[in-house]
Design a protein around this motif. Structure first.
Motif, PDB file in Angstrom:
ATOM      1  N   ILE A 290      78.644 -51.926  37.350  1.00  0.00           N
ATOM      2  CA  ILE A 290      80.007 -52.372  37.074  1.00  0.00           C
ATOM      3  C   ILE A 290      80.402 -53.471  38.054  1.00  0.00           C
ATOM      4  O   ILE A 290      80.390 -53.258  39.267  1.00  0.00           O
ATOM      5  N   GLY A 291      80.757 -54.595  37.505  1.00  0.00           N
ATOM      6  CA  GLY A 291      81.300 -55.684  38.320  1.00  0.00           C
ATOM      7  C   GLY A 291      80.423 -56.044  39.496  1.00  0.00           C
ATOM      8  O   GLY A 291      79.293 -56.516  39.336  1.00  0.00           O
ATOM      9  N   GLU A 292      80.942 -55.785  40.701  1.00  0.00           N
ATOM     10  CA  GLU A 292      80.245 -56.239  41.890  1.00  0.00           C
ATOM     11  C   GLU A 292      78.946 -55.482  42.144  1.00  0.00           C
ATOM     12  O   GLU A 292      78.107 -55.942  42.931  1.00  0.00           O
ATOM     13  N   GLU A 293      78.789 -54.345  41.512  1.00  0.00           N
ATOM     14  CA  GLU A 293      77.508 -53.632  41.652  1.00  0.00           C
ATOM     15  C   GLU A 293      76.356 -54.511  41.185  1.00  0.00           C
ATOM     16  O   GLU A 293      75.234 -54.398  41.687  1.00  0.00           O
TER      17      GLU A 293
ATOM     18  N   ALA B 149      75.583 -56.605  44.068  1.00  0.00           N
ATOM     19  CA  ALA B 149      75.019 -55.786  45.152  1.00  0.00           C
ATOM     20  C   ALA B 149      73.599 -55.353  44.826  1.00  0.00           C
ATOM     21  O   ALA B 149      72.798 -55.061  45.727  1.00  0.00           O
TER      22      ALA B 149
ATOM     23  N   ILE C 208      73.086 -46.923  44.644  1.00  0.00           N
ATOM     24  CA  ILE C 208      73.772 -47.295  43.397  1.00  0.00           C
ATOM     25  C   ILE C 208      72.980 -46.661  42.257  1.00  0.00           C
ATOM     26  O   ILE C 208      71.784 -46.935  42.095  1.00  0.00           O
TER      27      ILE C 208
END
Lengths: 419, 211
Positions: free
Chosen positions: A352-355, A358, A190
């Protein structure tokens, strides 16, 4: 005369007694229904005229499915009264078996054929009547069978959710156990996370502090928890590099959790002596008061790296733009769709969001977090397949009138309560 | 001079003081910032004190005899143990309880709204439209389905973004960025209305230049 055909009590919808492991299917037990005696409804005498030319309205009163009790569903077959020129509507009457006269519990307009009575008590048995009002006359049905409301222990409409939870939850457990056994689980890189160490290193070289903001929500927000999880890993690196960190918080609980997280991180890095409670401090619960304070810290302390990880609202750009102004390397992450554009515009890297969720797994490489992320990926894969299959089935079924396609289409409708 | 006039002057001073930050950090901004933070912290302290400690704890919990509130009261007292070095570890228990309970409660909420409802909303007949054959509806259906699917591919972490998978993920991030662009413009417009509100205050309530 109003006739009461008081049939022997029969429950058409018994409780579904299913032993379940997840409490989500419980519909709730606390709601108490209104006692009938307290209902302020008109009382009807038993001299209501019966239907003469048309057969009586037939009705069915049953306990409402998948609820927490206190509700009975009444449905009726009109028998042609609504076609009469002076038809005004239906009146639904209810009588508890202890009472002599029925009471009005609701009205229904032309064209309707059912009504949910939510003013019943679970410990009372009732009978219902439906009256068609035509001009000044009421044509009353025979009484329904005895009916009593009950709560259902298992909500059948949530079955798809249960299946999905079992798939995802099972996958999470499976991957956690796999990771614990030492098997390497692959996760793609990521971009924003690759820059975390770079940002800490930069701050160390420049001799300037790092600013960490875990959003403006309280500890009961999952994004705040995600931000604090990343802080745990980040704190370890900061402790190892002997860099200074500043963490203003908007709520006292986040301050406490932030201190605990950093204390643990410094201990894990073998530097408990370097930790100080002053690193994390409360500012103000007021959203823009907090934003003004962060701006002040930014321009006066001039941190070399800024992390904004959590829930943000209108203050996102105020902070990120000021950070950009002082030349700090900025990494942001939030699942607030309205604020992501501002972070993307003003920060160097944005999760972004679910990153964001994660990120902690990727950084920590802990079996539990890695396993959770892999399990969620299984859920996403299932969702992708369902979307692909669902769209194809729905589209093709409309183009080709094939029985198989129609059956599959119906399956999708039932599974996802589609229209 | 009435209270409203004094209030308008203070508000105008603070508004202009905050706006001076546009030039650079300065003493007027620092004063405005300190007043803002101090007043808001004090306001919230009083609000939380009366709402929680007085009304919920004392009036409802103690005087009202609602003992179910004592769970929260005990957790609150445990949090205060942080003030002592010796028994500070007790404060971890309420924190663990809150974080665990929240994670459990939100699991259902997020799973329903972010997963099940999203899937349900995406599954549709692509050729379906309110007005039969309307190409805009059909394009809309395709955009929703393709955007959701490719967006999910982008957020799939177990596979490297290469080949067809990578290309689909790239389509996904394009969808996301276009959405961000639209959201950016929309939000900037709403922020402009806030600025207009402050300017309106300065010109009408303070300077009385417009009515």
């Amino acid at each position: 005369m109003l006739t009461n055909q008081d049939h022997s009590f029969s429950k058409s919808h018994p409780c579904h007694i299913i032993v379940i492991i997840l409490s989500f299917v419980f519909s709730g037990f606390g709601a108490s229904a209104q006692a009938e005696d307290t209902a302020t409804v008109a009382t009807y005498s038993s001299d209501i005229s019966p239907a003469v030319d048309l057969p009586p309205i037939t009705l069915l009163a049953v306990d409402t499915d998948n609820d927490n009790g206190g509700s009975i569903t009444i449905s009726w077959d009109d028998a042609g009264y609504s076609e009469l020129p002076q038809f005004r509507g239906y009146e639904i009457l209810r009588r508890s078996i202890q009472a002599n006269a029925p009471v009005l519990v609701g009205t229904a307009p032309h064209g309707s054929s059912s009504l949910v009575d939510k003013s019943v008590s679970d410990d009372t048995t009732y009978v219902y009547y439906v009256a068609a009002t035509v001009g000044e006359e009421r044509f009353v049905s025979d009484s329904s069978s005895h009916v009593q409301s009950t709560w259902q222990i298992y909500n059948t409409t949530l079955t798809p959710l249960l299946i999905a939870l079992i798939i995802v939850g099972g996958s999470v457990i499976f991957f956690i156990e796999t990771a614990k056994r030492g098997r390497k689980l692959f996760l793609r890189k990521i971009a924003g996370l690759e820059a975390v160490n770079e940002a800490v290193g930069r701050a160390t070289e420049m001799g300037r502090p790092i600013l960490f903001v875990a959003g403006i929500a309280d500890i009961d927000d999952v994004q705040t928890i995600a931000g604090l999880t990343i802080l745990g890993r980040l704190g370890r690196t900061i402790a190892e590099y002997d860099t200074k960190i500043t963490m203003p918080t908007r709520t006292s609980l986040v301050m406490t959790a932030g201190r605990e997280t950093l204390r643990e991180a410094y201990m894990a890095a073998g530097r408990p002596d370097a930790y100080s409670d002053d690193m994390v401090f409360y500012v103000s619960d007021e959203q823009f008061g907090f934003a003004a304070a962060v701006d002040g810290i930014l321009v006066r302390d001039k941190p070399a790296a800024c992390f904004y990880l959590g829930t943000f609202h209108a203050e996102s750009l105020i902070m990120a733009e000021t950070g950009n102004l002082i030349g700090a390397i900025q990494i942001a992450g939030t699942a607030q769709p309205a604020q992501l554009p501002f972070f993307v515009a003003a920060c160097d890297y944005t999760l972004i969001g679910e990153e964001l969720f994660a990120a902690s797994a990727y950084l920590s490489e802990e079996p539990r977090q890695l396993g959770s992320l892999k399990g969620q990926d299984v859920g996403k894969a299932v969702a992708m397949m369902l979307i692909l299959a669902g769209v194809l089935i729905m589209t093709l079924a409309s183009m080709w009138e094939l029985d198989t396609m129609n059956q599959l289409q119906q399956l999708m409708r039932d599974l996802f309560s589609l229209n | 001079m009435g209270e409203s006039v004094i209030g308008a002057w203070i508000a105008a001073f603070l508004t202009l003081g905050i706006l001076t930050f546009l030039y650079k950090d300065n003493v007027i901004y620092k004063i405005s910032e300190a007043i803002f933070i101090g007043v808001s912290a004090g306001y919230w302290f009083i609000t939380l004190f009366w709402d929680n400690l007085y009304r919920k704890f004392w009036v409802v919990g103690i005087e009202g005899g609602q003992w179910e509130l004592w769970g929260g009261i005990i957790l609150g007292v445990m949090m205060l143990c942080r003030l002592s070095r010796k028994i500070g570890w007790i404060a971890r228990w309420p924190m663990s309880f809150i974080i665990g309970a929240v994670a459990g409660l939100y699991m259902m909420l997020y799973f329903t709204s972010n997963a099940m409802v999203q899937i349900r909303s995406t599954i549709s007949n692509l050729t379906e439209s309110v007005n039969v054959g309307d190409p805009y509806y059909i394009i809309g259906n395709i955009v929703v389905a393709a955007g959701t699917f490719s967006g999910l591919v982008y957020f799939y972490f177990s596979k490297e973004h290469k080949g067809v998978f990578g290309a689909t993920a790239k389509v996904g991030i394009w969808f996301i960025m276009v959405t961000f662009g639209a959201a950016f413009g929309y939000t900037v417009m709403s922020r402009m209305s806030l600025l207009i509100g402050r300017i309106d205050f300065l010109l009408s309530d303070w300077l009385k230049l417009i009515s």
